[in-house]
Write a protein that holds these residues in place. Structure first.
Motif, short mmCIF file in Angstrom:
data_model
loop_
_atom_site.label_atom_id
_atom_site.label_comp_id
_atom_site.label_asym_id
_atom_site.label_seq_id
_atom_site.Cartn_x
_atom_site.Cartn_y
_atom_site.Cartn_z
N LEU A 1 0.79 -1.24 0.00
CA LEU A 1 0.00 0.00 0.00
C LEU A 1 0.82 1.29 0.00
O LEU A 1 0.24 2.38 -0.02
N GLY A 2 2.12 1.19 0.03
CA GLY A 2 2.97 2.37 0.16
C GLY A 2 2.81 3.41 -0.93
O GLY A 2 3.09 4.58 -0.72
N ARG A 3 2.35 2.99 -2.09
CA ARG A 3 2.19 3.93 -3.21
C ARG A 3 0.85 4.66 -3.20
O ARG A 3 0.63 5.59 -3.96
N LEU A 4 -0.05 4.19 -2.36
CA LEU A 4 -1.37 4.82 -2.28
C LEU A 4 -1.30 6.13 -1.50
O LEU A 4 -0.40 6.34 -0.71
N SER A 5 -2.28 6.97 -1.72
CA SER A 5 -2.33 8.23 -0.97
C SER A 5 -3.76 8.55 -0.57
O SER A 5 -4.71 7.93 -1.06
N GLY A 6 -3.87 9.48 0.33
CA GLY A 6 -5.18 9.94 0.76
C GLY A 6 -6.01 8.85 1.40
O GLY A 6 -5.52 7.99 2.12
N LEU A 7 -7.31 8.90 1.11
CA LEU A 7 -8.26 7.96 1.69
C LEU A 7 -7.92 6.51 1.34
O LEU A 7 -8.10 5.61 2.16
N PHE A 8 -7.40 6.28 0.12
CA PHE A 8 -7.05 4.92 -0.28
C PHE A 8 -5.94 4.35 0.60
O PHE A 8 -5.94 3.16 0.91
N PHE A 9 -4.99 5.17 1.00
CA PHE A 9 -3.91 4.73 1.89
C PHE A 9 -4.48 4.32 3.24
O PHE A 9 -4.17 3.24 3.75
N TRP A 10 -5.33 5.16 3.82
CA TRP A 10 -5.90 4.88 5.13
C TRP A 10 -6.82 3.66 5.10
O TRP A 10 -6.69 2.75 5.93
N LEU A 11 -7.76 3.64 4.16
CA LEU A 11 -8.68 2.51 4.05
C LEU A 11 -7.96 1.22 3.68
O LEU A 11 -8.28 0.15 4.19
N GLY A 12 -6.98 1.33 2.82
CA GLY A 12 -6.20 0.16 2.43
C GLY A 12 -5.51 -0.47 3.62
O GLY A 12 -5.51 -1.69 3.78
N ASN A 13 -4.92 0.36 4.48
CA ASN A 13 -4.25 -0.17 5.67
C ASN A 13 -5.23 -0.83 6.62
O ASN A 13 -4.93 -1.87 7.21
N VAL A 14 -6.41 -0.25 6.76
CA VAL A 14 -7.42 -0.85 7.64
C VAL A 14 -7.90 -2.17 7.05
O VAL A 14 -7.96 -3.19 7.75
N ILE A 15 -8.21 -2.20 5.77
CA ILE A 15 -8.77 -3.39 5.14
C ILE A 15 -7.74 -4.51 5.02
O ILE A 15 -7.99 -5.65 5.44
N VAL A 16 -6.58 -4.20 4.46
CA VAL A 16 -5.54 -5.23 4.32
C VAL A 16 -5.01 -5.63 5.70
O VAL A 16 -4.73 -6.80 5.95
N GLY A 17 -4.92 -4.66 6.61
CA GLY A 17 -4.51 -4.96 7.98
C GLY A 17 -5.49 -5.88 8.68
O GLY A 17 -5.10 -6.73 9.48
#
Length: 140
Positions: free
Chosen positions: A67-83
């Motif tokens: 997820l390191g290349r994502l930004s904004g809401l996608f970064f935050w939601l991605g970390n929550v979902i994949v996490g």
């Protein structure tokens, strides 16, 4: 340096977010065991919470890789979902059976909530340590 930050983010998120929420669940009577378990675990005999934090650090690196290349809401939601999904799936499908622990809908649900909150913590610590700014600077 970014991988070190990702590892430390996962480690800190484990100790603060994951175990913090686990403490809330414990105090509410939702889970039978206490957080911050200091019982030694094989093979090295380190406290269980430190082992958990170490693996949280490794998972932090996995989140950064994905997820390191994502930004904004996608970064935050991605970390929550994949996490939420990644560590929970590994725990329920690999770790629990190896340890002879029961896998139920309750353990899946608890794992998804705890690990999703952990993923939020990873994202927060990455931002606080400047990993997001470093990633954006390197992409220019």
């Amino acid at each position: 340096m970014i991988w070190f930050k990702a590892f430390i983010s996962g480690l800190l998120a484990t100790l603060i977010f994951h175990q913090g929420l686990f403490a809330v669940f414990y105090l509410a009577g939702m889970v039978p065991s206490a957080p911050y378990n200091l019982a030694p675990v094989p093979p090295l005999g380190v406290p269980a919470v430190l082992s958990l934090a170490f693996f949280g650090g490794l998972w932090g690196m996995v989140l950064w890789l994905i997820l390191g290349r994502l930004s904004g809401l996608f970064f935050w939601l991605g970390n929550v979902i994949v996490g939420a999904i990644g560590p929970t799936a590994v725990a329920m499908l690999v770790v629990f059976p190896m340890k002879g622990l029961e896998v139920t809908a309750k353990t899946w649900t608890g794992g998804l909530v705890l690990n999703g909150f952990w993923g939020l913590g990873v994202a927060l610590f990455l931002v606080l340590m400047g990993a997001r700014a470093a990633q954006k600077a390197n992409s220019k």
